[in-house]
Write an enzyme that holds these catalytic residues in place. Structure first.
Site, PDB file in Angstrom:
ATOM      1  N   HIS A  56       3.217 -25.315  12.500  1.00 41.96           N
ATOM      2  CA  HIS A  56       4.556 -24.747  12.711  1.00 41.96           C
ATOM      3  C   HIS A  56       5.604 -25.588  11.991  1.00 41.96           C
ATOM      4  CE1 HIS A  56       7.250 -22.445  15.670  1.00 41.96           C
ATOM      5  NE2 HIS A  56       7.987 -22.867  14.662  1.00 41.96           N
ATOM      6  N   ARG A  60      12.507 -24.883   3.578  1.00 44.97           N
ATOM      7  CA  ARG A  60      13.594 -23.905   3.530  1.00 44.97           C
ATOM      8  C   ARG A  60      13.673 -23.169   2.204  1.00 44.97           C
ATOM      9  NH1 ARG A  60      14.587 -23.264   8.952  1.00 44.97           N
ATOM     10  NH2 ARG A  60      15.451 -25.141   9.922  1.00 44.97           N
ATOM     11  N   ASN A  90      11.332 -17.750   8.085  1.00 40.93           N
ATOM     12  CA  ASN A  90      12.784 -17.518   8.217  1.00 40.93           C
ATOM     13  C   ASN A  90      13.545 -18.172   7.072  1.00 40.93           C
ATOM     14  OD1 ASN A  90      12.159 -20.033   9.342  1.00 40.93           O
ATOM     15  ND2 ASN A  90      13.748 -19.935  10.907  1.00 40.93           N
ATOM     16  N   ASP A 147       9.291 -16.116  13.714  1.00 45.95           N
ATOM     17  CA  ASP A 147       9.803 -17.356  14.302  1.00 45.95           C
ATOM     18  C   ASP A 147      11.313 -17.514  14.127  1.00 45.95           C
ATOM     19  OD1 ASP A 147       8.986 -19.810  15.770  1.00 45.95           O
ATOM     20  OD2 ASP A 147      10.241 -20.654  14.196  1.00 45.95           O
ATOM     21  N   HIS A 174       7.033 -16.613  18.618  1.00 42.36           N
ATOM     22  CA  HIS A 174       8.179 -17.344  19.171  1.00 42.36           C
ATOM     23  C   HIS A 174       8.627 -16.473  20.342  1.00 42.36           C
ATOM     24  CE1 HIS A 174      12.346 -19.266  18.771  1.00 42.36           C
ATOM     25  NE2 HIS A 174      12.568 -18.234  19.554  1.00 42.36           N
ATOM     26  N   HIS A 211       5.316 -23.304  20.124  1.00 42.89           N
ATOM     27  CA  HIS A 211       6.199 -24.191  20.906  1.00 42.89           C
ATOM     28  C   HIS A 211       6.379 -23.777  22.371  1.00 42.89           C
ATOM     29  CE1 HIS A 211       9.008 -21.106  19.639  1.00 42.89           C
ATOM     30  NE2 HIS A 211       9.241 -21.635  18.455  1.00 42.89           N
ATOM     31  N   ASN A 252      15.452 -24.595  19.884  1.00 41.85           N
ATOM     32  CA  ASN A 252      14.882 -23.400  20.525  1.00 41.85           C
ATOM     33  C   ASN A 252      13.367 -23.447  20.473  1.00 41.85           C
ATOM     34  OD1 ASN A 252      17.273 -22.172  21.175  1.00 41.85           O
ATOM     35  ND2 ASN A 252      17.300 -20.851  19.371  1.00 41.85           N
ATOM     36  N   ASP A 279       7.279 -27.871  14.743  1.00 40.87           N
ATOM     37  CA  ASP A 279       8.513 -27.085  14.600  1.00 40.87           C
ATOM     38  C   ASP A 279       9.554 -27.872  13.799  1.00 40.87           C
ATOM     39  OD1 ASP A 279      10.249 -24.995  14.710  1.00 40.87           O
ATOM     40  OD2 ASP A 279      10.607 -25.072  16.869  1.00 40.87           O
ATOM     41  N   HIS A 283      18.031 -29.332   9.224  1.00 41.07           N
ATOM     42  CA  HIS A 283      19.375 -28.753   9.106  1.00 41.07           C
ATOM     43  C   HIS A 283      20.331 -29.817   8.588  1.00 41.07           C
ATOM     44  CE1 HIS A 283      18.527 -24.955  11.085  1.00 41.07           C
ATOM     45  NE2 HIS A 283      17.965 -25.585  12.092  1.00 41.07           N
TER      46      HIS A 283
HETATM   47  O1  DOR Z   1      15.014 -24.843  17.019  1.00 34.99           O
HETATM   48  C1  DOR Z   1      14.529 -24.031  16.246  1.00 34.99           C
HETATM   49  N1  DOR Z   1      14.770 -24.091  14.919  1.00 34.99           N
HETATM   50  N2  DOR Z   1      13.754 -23.072  16.741  1.00 34.99           N
HETATM   51  C2  DOR Z   1      13.312 -22.068  15.964  1.00 34.99           C
HETATM   52  O2  DOR Z   1      12.603 -21.238  16.469  1.00 34.99           O
HETATM   53  C3  DOR Z   1      13.712 -21.969  14.555  1.00 34.99           C
HETATM   54  C4  DOR Z   1      14.058 -23.286  14.010  1.00 34.99           C
HETATM   55  C5  DOR Z   1      14.759 -23.227  12.679  1.00 34.99           C
HETATM   56  O3  DOR Z   1      14.333 -22.480  11.817  1.00 34.99           O
HETATM   57  O4  DOR Z   1      15.722 -23.968  12.485  1.00 34.99           O
HETATM   58 ZN    ZN Z   2      10.305 -20.830  16.963  1.00 32.45          ZN
END
Ligand code: DOR
Ligand code: ZN
Length: 395
Positions: A56, A60, A90, A147, A174, A211, A252, A279, A283
């Site tokens: 997981h 990006r 994503n 996800d 998810h 998760h 999340n 996970d 960011h």
């Molecule tokens: O905290 C999270 N960040 N949960 C997710 O399911 C997605 C992830 C993200 O892509 O930043």
């Molecule tokens: Zn997730």
């Protein structure tokens, strides 16, 4: 290459001979097999484990390379002891196109530090309804996931499960009912977990729960496994380490309560948990300030899990090693990975279990530094990562 002076997860001294990208021999007294041109690596008493496999992981590319790109993601993986990652869809555009996924896997392979499987979205562009692309999935696509969201419509999800049953595709979930999560994220996870378990049971489609963070969800999964539902699950290092009264870092699913952590640890001990998934969710500082959920995880996963599970909770390192390597390898169908048996890929990691160290987020290889573990003292440092017999990271 001959690795000398290593110790197995069970504490036995060992040597390993690596040849042509594979493990050629494991045991004692292998020096006699060494050819003159083959190098020797002195492990100096460190513990050797199969390298880690992350089920997981968010890099990006495409679309959000300012947070992480394939090169920095690969470097973070290698520094964390990983040689294989399962990438989430994503991205921007959302990963709904098999040929784009294939390209990502090839680009990661060329970088050479890590291999990748790129998952596809369940609904096209995460629109919540269109699953036509699933009907024409090529053979090589084996994992789909939404996800970051759940698929809200039970009807759409049921149809996706039906297609995936025919094609031998695993649905990764998810679990979040997004009508409910704004006011009760626990209920949101529990409800969607149970719905997806019923769909998996009904269609006999392989389901992987991502998760897992609540007592309700892990107990429902345990019950479903008992009933023969083809489900596997992962837990994250951060949901094992933190409780929300200590650290309520935005992620999340959210950081939970002590009772949930206890339920996850009990489920690890009883064999209900199949894998640790990071996970890894890089960011930028600005995006975190705007409320983006998630934290980087590849480079701290082993230290957090070793310190929490093995040092504090007395769980054997052999079990943790299984959760980080053989468990995810089995779910991903990587038959030659996750093991130190002769004939397997020479993918391994040397870890120092004895010397405490402090996490320093500025020293992470990831492009993003959203790491709440900054300043935390851990045991279990990744010292050397080897992929296909080649050193990909040296501390
Ligand atoms: O905290 C999270 N960040 N949960 C997710 O399911 C997605 C992830 C993200 O892509 O930043
Ligand atoms: Zn997730």
């Amino acid at each position: 290459m001959l690795i000398r002076n290593a110790v197995t997860a069970a504490g036995q001294p060992t040597e390993l001979l690596l040849r042509d990208g594979k493990i050629a021999a494991v045991g004692q007294g292998l020096s006699g097999l060494l050819q003159p041109q083959e190098p020797v690596l002195d492990a100096a008493g460190k513990t050797v484990l199969p390298s880690f496999i992350d089920l997981h992981c968010h890099w990006r590319t495409p679309g959000f390379e300012y947070k992480e790109d394939l090169t920095t993601g690969s470097a973070a993986a290698a520094a964390g002891g990983y040689t294989f990652v399962n990438l989430m869809p994503n991205t921007k555009p959302v990963m709904s196109d098999p040929s784009m996924a294939w390209q990502i896997e090839q680009q990661v392979e060329q970088i050479g530090l890590c291999s990748a499987n790129q998952t596809l979205s369940i609904t096209r562009n995460f629109d919540g309804t269109d699953i036509d692309h699933l009907k024409t999935l090529p053979e090589n696509v084996k994992f789909i996931t939404e996800d970051g969201h759940g698929v809200q419509s039970a009807e759409v999800m049921a149809k996706a499960f039906a297609i995936c049953h025919k094609k031998g595709v695993t649905v990764m979930s998810h679990a979040e009912d997004m009508d409910i999560s704004p006011w009760d994220y626990r209920l949101a996870e529990d409800i969607e977990t149970v719905r997806n378990l019923y769909l998996s049971q009904y269609y006999q489609t392989r389901l992987h729960m991502c998760h897992v963070s609540t007592r309700g969800a892990i107990e429902a999964i345990a019950q479903a496994k008992w009933n023969g539902t083809p489900v596997t699950c992962e837990v994250t290092p951060h949901h094992l380490w933190y409780t929300h009264d200590v650290c309520d870092y935005r992620v999340n699913p959210p950081i939970r309560e002590a009772d949930d952590v206890q339920a996850l640890i009990d489920a690890i001990r009883s064999g209900v948990v199949d894998a640790i998934g990071t996970d890894h969710a890089p960011h930028s500082e600005e995006d975190k300030l705007k409320g983006a959920a998630g934290m980087v995880g590849l480079e701290t996963a082993f230290g957090i899990c070793y310190t929490k599970l093995c040092v504090q909770e007395n769980i054997p390192l052999t079990l943790l090693s299984h959760l980080m390597s053989a468990g995810p390898a089995k779910i991903l169908g990587l038959d030659s990975k996750g093991s130190l048996e002769p004939g397997c890929d020479a993918d391994l990691v040397l870890v120092d279990l004895d010397t405490p160290y402090v996490v320093e987020k500025e020293k992470l290889h990831s492009k993003s530094k959203n790491c709440p573990f900054d300043g935390t003292t851990l045991y279990g440092r990744v010292c050397t990562t080897i992929k296909g017999g080649v050193v990909t990271y040296q501390a």
